[in-house]
Design a protein around this motif. Sequence first.
Motif, mmCIF file in Angstrom:
data_model
loop_
_atom_site.group_PDB
_atom_site.id
_atom_site.type_symbol
_atom_site.label_atom_id
_atom_site.label_comp_id
_atom_site.label_asym_id
_atom_site.label_seq_id
_atom_site.Cartn_x
_atom_site.Cartn_y
_atom_site.Cartn_z
ATOM 1 N N SER A 66 0.846 -1.185 0.000
ATOM 2 C CA SER A 66 0.000 0.000 0.000
ATOM 3 C C SER A 66 0.888 1.243 0.000
ATOM 4 C CB SER A 66 -0.914 0.000 1.222
ATOM 5 O OG SER A 66 -0.145 0.153 2.401
ATOM 6 N N LEU A 67 0.282 2.384 -0.283
ATOM 7 C CA LEU A 67 1.042 3.640 -0.302
ATOM 8 C C LEU A 67 1.672 3.913 1.060
ATOM 9 C CD1 LEU A 67 1.945 6.250 -1.643
ATOM 10 C CD2 LEU A 67 -0.301 7.240 -1.057
ATOM 11 N N ALA A 68 0.946 3.618 2.123
ATOM 12 C CA ALA A 68 1.489 3.848 3.471
ATOM 13 C C ALA A 68 2.766 3.042 3.689
ATOM 14 C CB ALA A 68 0.447 3.487 4.523
ATOM 15 N N PHE A 90 4.827 6.655 -12.539
ATOM 16 C CA PHE A 90 3.499 6.441 -11.984
ATOM 17 C C PHE A 90 3.479 6.506 -10.458
ATOM 18 C CE2 PHE A 90 3.452 4.240 -16.110
ATOM 19 C CZ PHE A 90 2.401 4.928 -16.709
ATOM 20 N N ASP A 91 4.510 7.070 -9.862
ATOM 21 C CA ASP A 91 4.514 7.223 -8.408
ATOM 22 C C ASP A 91 3.443 8.224 -7.973
ATOM 23 O OD1 ASP A 91 6.511 5.439 -7.988
ATOM 24 O OD2 ASP A 91 8.107 6.917 -7.735
ATOM 25 N N PRO A 92 2.717 7.935 -6.881
ATOM 26 C CA PRO A 92 1.780 8.927 -6.339
ATOM 27 C C PRO A 92 2.526 10.183 -5.893
ATOM 28 C CG PRO A 92 1.380 6.746 -5.401
ATOM 29 C CD PRO A 92 2.679 6.664 -6.139
ATOM 30 N N LEU A 93 1.825 11.288 -5.842
ATOM 31 C CA LEU A 93 2.454 12.565 -5.482
ATOM 32 C C LEU A 93 3.067 12.524 -4.083
ATOM 33 C CD1 LEU A 93 -0.090 15.165 -6.936
ATOM 34 C CD2 LEU A 93 2.184 14.568 -7.800
ATOM 35 N N TYR A 98 8.080 12.351 -0.725
ATOM 36 C CA TYR A 98 8.932 11.655 0.240
ATOM 37 C C TYR A 98 10.287 11.321 -0.370
ATOM 38 C CZ TYR A 98 6.158 10.770 4.448
ATOM 39 O OH TYR A 98 5.505 10.904 5.630
ATOM 40 N N LYS A 99 10.290 10.855 -1.627
ATOM 41 C CA LYS A 99 11.548 10.509 -2.275
ATOM 42 C C LYS A 99 12.435 11.739 -2.464
ATOM 43 C CE LYS A 99 10.297 6.318 -4.863
ATOM 44 N NZ LYS A 99 10.173 5.713 -6.208
#
Length: 454
Positions: free
Chosen positions: A371-373, A415-418, A423-424
């Motif tokens: 998941s994103l979390a 396609f990474d979420p915003l 964070y990156k």
Amino acid sequence: MDDGTIVDWARVFNAFRWSDESRFEVLRGMAVDIFVEKVLMTLMTDKDESLKINLLVFLQENAEFFLDQDNFKDIDANNSLKKICAALEVVLDTAVDGVTTTYHLKSQVLVTTTTILITVRAIETRPSLFESFVEVLLGVIRNVTGSADRLLRGMACECLKELEMTYPGLLQRHLNEILCCCQLETTHVYQSYLTLFITAFQHASFQAVQGVGPLPNFPSPDSQQLPAAPPPMTRFVILEFVTKAHFKDFKVISSDKGPDTLSDDTLKRIRRCIAYALENSRMLTQWGLLTLVLKLLPFVRVAGLAPNSFKHHLFALVHTTSPLFIHLVLLTKLYFSDIFKQSDHATCLMRIFHMIREPLSSSSQRDGNTSLAHRLLGVQWVLGFQSRIQNGVFTHVQSPVWLNSVYRYLYPEVFDPLDLIEYKMAALCHCFAPEHFLNSNPGEPPATLLDVLI
């Protein structure tokens, strides 16, 4: 509400959860002890199991309010508590018929009683009542390997564990009995038995090291000779425990040296108990394994154990796709970073980066693996990868130099979420020490973040 009305329990539940004013509005015109008796009478006579469970939760949430003499001057708190526990005991002793009385209902009775006794500090105000309830719980868990009541026995273990967590050292005299039940249990509630044992064992060990209580008679597990039945249950005596109040001085410790006050035989028994727990860890779910590791890690060095034993049992979990298992390995590394080789560090990092970069899919979201979390958490794990715990002190290390060889794995992807891109980018800022802007050497990160956007 007066004494003759039929209670609309749904309205009562909502009113008590809304505000203190709405609580007193419901009780207007009725003494609180009469209202409590109405709740208990409905609990004992009504045939709707769903309503009974809701009433138990209602008592669990509002027992402190009903027994607070600051709110109700005319209430006898001790007498009301005795009535509540007596009614709950009646429900607990009712034969199971699968319709109006089930093991689900009885399990909720145990949870409600445990919560109430902890909330009103019955161990100090009504020690005899507290003592009798602990005896009931110990009696329930002794019916090992019973299939029909396994849910009830598992919940009794969880209630005992909650009491032990609240009053550390409460069950130290029953370590042998609990261990025997662990060895005999063959159903899936074995996890509850083992986590109960390891919780009581941890507290007894720390209290022995700190010298705040009598040295317990640590059990000596022997997997080759299982007992035919648990030993006769010794009477639970709470008065001596309350008088000495060992639980008030309890403190978890972590040390690099074993205690000089413990004999070799005691240390040997402690090590064998830990070995027994680790050998049976394969029978636990991932959350049960997490509980076990968190209980055992702080005092491995106290018992003089080799940290490699933990690595042997846990490091292979890093190759799974479960973030929780990866977290377990990182916890082991946090405590014993010196036993991890350079190749082990590289393996852990690659698994974390794989978790960060794995694209989301409907199946992964359903399984809860990527998941994103979890991907955001993975970035935080990378930044704190060099942190460690030494002599019981957590040291957060965030050096940019060691990230030189892996910074490219933090580049944002298409396609990474915003949130993940943010964070990156923030993590990449830690890869650039100030001196890198002045002297860029081959193999070091570039002196500009613009390359990330290419």
